[in-house]
Design a protein around this motif. Structure first.
Motif, PDB file in Angstrom:
ATOM      1  N   VAL A  75       0.929  -1.083   0.127  1.00  0.00           N
ATOM      2  CA  VAL A  75      -0.012  -0.058   0.103  1.00  0.00           C
ATOM      3  C   VAL A  75       0.897   1.287  -0.002  1.00  0.00           C
ATOM      4  O   VAL A  75       0.787   2.047  -0.802  1.00  0.00           O
ATOM      5  N   ILE A  96      -3.174   0.170  -9.802  1.00  0.00           N
ATOM      6  CA  ILE A  96      -3.999  -0.805  -8.920  1.00  0.00           C
ATOM      7  C   ILE A  96      -3.941  -2.179  -9.702  1.00  0.00           C
ATOM      8  O   ILE A  96      -3.778  -3.306  -9.005  1.00  0.00           O
ATOM      9  N   TYR A 100      -2.384  -5.804  -8.093  1.00  0.00           N
ATOM     10  CA  TYR A 100      -3.210  -6.922  -7.963  1.00  0.00           C
ATOM     11  C   TYR A 100      -2.427  -8.011  -8.847  1.00  0.00           C
ATOM     12  O   TYR A 100      -2.489  -9.109  -8.208  1.00  0.00           O
ATOM     13  N   THR A 136      -8.050  -1.249   0.889  1.00  0.00           N
ATOM     14  CA  THR A 136      -7.588  -1.098  -0.778  1.00  0.00           C
ATOM     15  C   THR A 136      -8.869  -0.269  -1.282  1.00  0.00           C
ATOM     16  O   THR A 136      -8.570   0.467  -2.143  1.00  0.00           O
ATOM     17  N   LEU A 161     -12.133  -2.619  -8.525  1.00  0.00           N
ATOM     18  CA  LEU A 161     -11.531  -3.566  -7.596  1.00  0.00           C
ATOM     19  C   LEU A 161     -11.698  -5.045  -7.918  1.00  0.00           C
ATOM     20  O   LEU A 161     -10.872  -5.967  -7.868  1.00  0.00           O
TER      21      LEU A 161
END
Lengths: 195, 195
Positions: A75, A96, A100, A136, A161
């Motif tokens: 993060v 992002i 992942y 997140t 997400l």
């Protein structure tokens, strides 16, 4: 005990934890949950079994701590990178998605899947998953500069997400980077229109 | 050998395969890849080890055949249900999302994750994953009545599938149905605008 000595012990203890957690994530990525034994992690970290047991009583504890630690570190990295790329929606969504499609996701996936059929592990992983999910989401809102009071914005961030999670899953067995990049660009345009 | 006797043998052989594959998927869902041994599958299916070995030489073969079989059956079910709900984008996206949040996905996920660190299993699973991916895409295009020659449509269909995969993953440890329904409805509206 003199302050300096105590501080050295605290430092050493912290360093031992850090080594154990790094070795755990490496093991999860290389060998999966089944291949991640406490013995193997201690060996790889160069830490005695006694010291390991002092820090983490069970494999589940060790592994959950490792994923949480890596999550927190990632993060920070993500925030740092985001500040460098500027705030365009496309750049943030790409960041992002790359976040992942990393070893953190692979290690976490090993943990999620094992926890499904292991009640003891599940007790550790379910709250961890909830916490990582919330953090997140908050981070994505911040990086995207999203105003969640506007209709559809909260859902669009969540869709972002869940989409990158699905894309990360598709990347586990084969390199799916080109397809991912294309879809991430496409989604970023749709998201931009909503934001 | 008389035709009738031969037919009976063929039927029995097919029934044995079907029982083994059903037991395999049950085992994967209940116990995960590590708990799915050929011995346990044979016992659960009520099939002798000899008969099992006649049909499937390795655990990898058995498990891949089971997931492929269940995949094919699920596609048929999905088509049948889609014909009943009518062709609205929202209804079709909901069907696809429910399809992913099923035991088939859970069983497949066990297989994908195990294959990542098991080269022998990976050799079976990678082509299977590619085939299932292609078939699911084709089915989604058909059910949505999507015209992929129009700009952005192909990407939107792929985003749909990666999104429902991400949502299915979020459903493995806790019941995420309410959040999923809300996001699926929201995405269906965005998709509708593209189609």
């Amino acid at each position: 005990m003199p302050t300096e000595t105590r501080q050295r012990q605290v430092d050493r203890s912290r360093e031992t934890r850090r080594k154990l957690m790094a070795a755990t994530v490496e093991c999860l990525v290389e060998r999966g949950w089944a291949g991640t034994t406490t013995t193997m992690v201690a060996e790889r970290a160069g830490v005695s079994r006694g010291a390991q047991l002092h820090h983490f009583r069970t494999r589940g504890e060790l592994v959950a701590a490792a994923v949480e630690h890596l999550g927190a570190e990632s993060v920070l990295q993500l925030k740092e990178r985001a500040s460098r790329v500027g705030g365009s929606t496309a750049a943030v969504v790409e960041l992002i998605a790359d976040f992942y499609a990393s070893d953190l996701f692979t290690a976490a996936l090993e943990l999620w899947v094992a926890a499904r059929t292991d009640p003891e592990l599940s007790a550790v992983v379910v709250p961890l998953q909830a916490r990582i999910g919330r953090e997140t989401h908050r981070l994505a809102v911040e990086l995207l500069g999203a105003d969640e009071t506007r209709p559809g914005v909260r859902e669009a961030v969540q869709i972002t997400l869940d989409l990158v999670r699905g894309l990360a899953l598709a990347n586990q067995l084969t390199d799916d980077a080109r397809r991912r990049e294309r879809l991430v660009r496409h989604w970023a345009q749709m998201l931009e229109a909503v934001l």
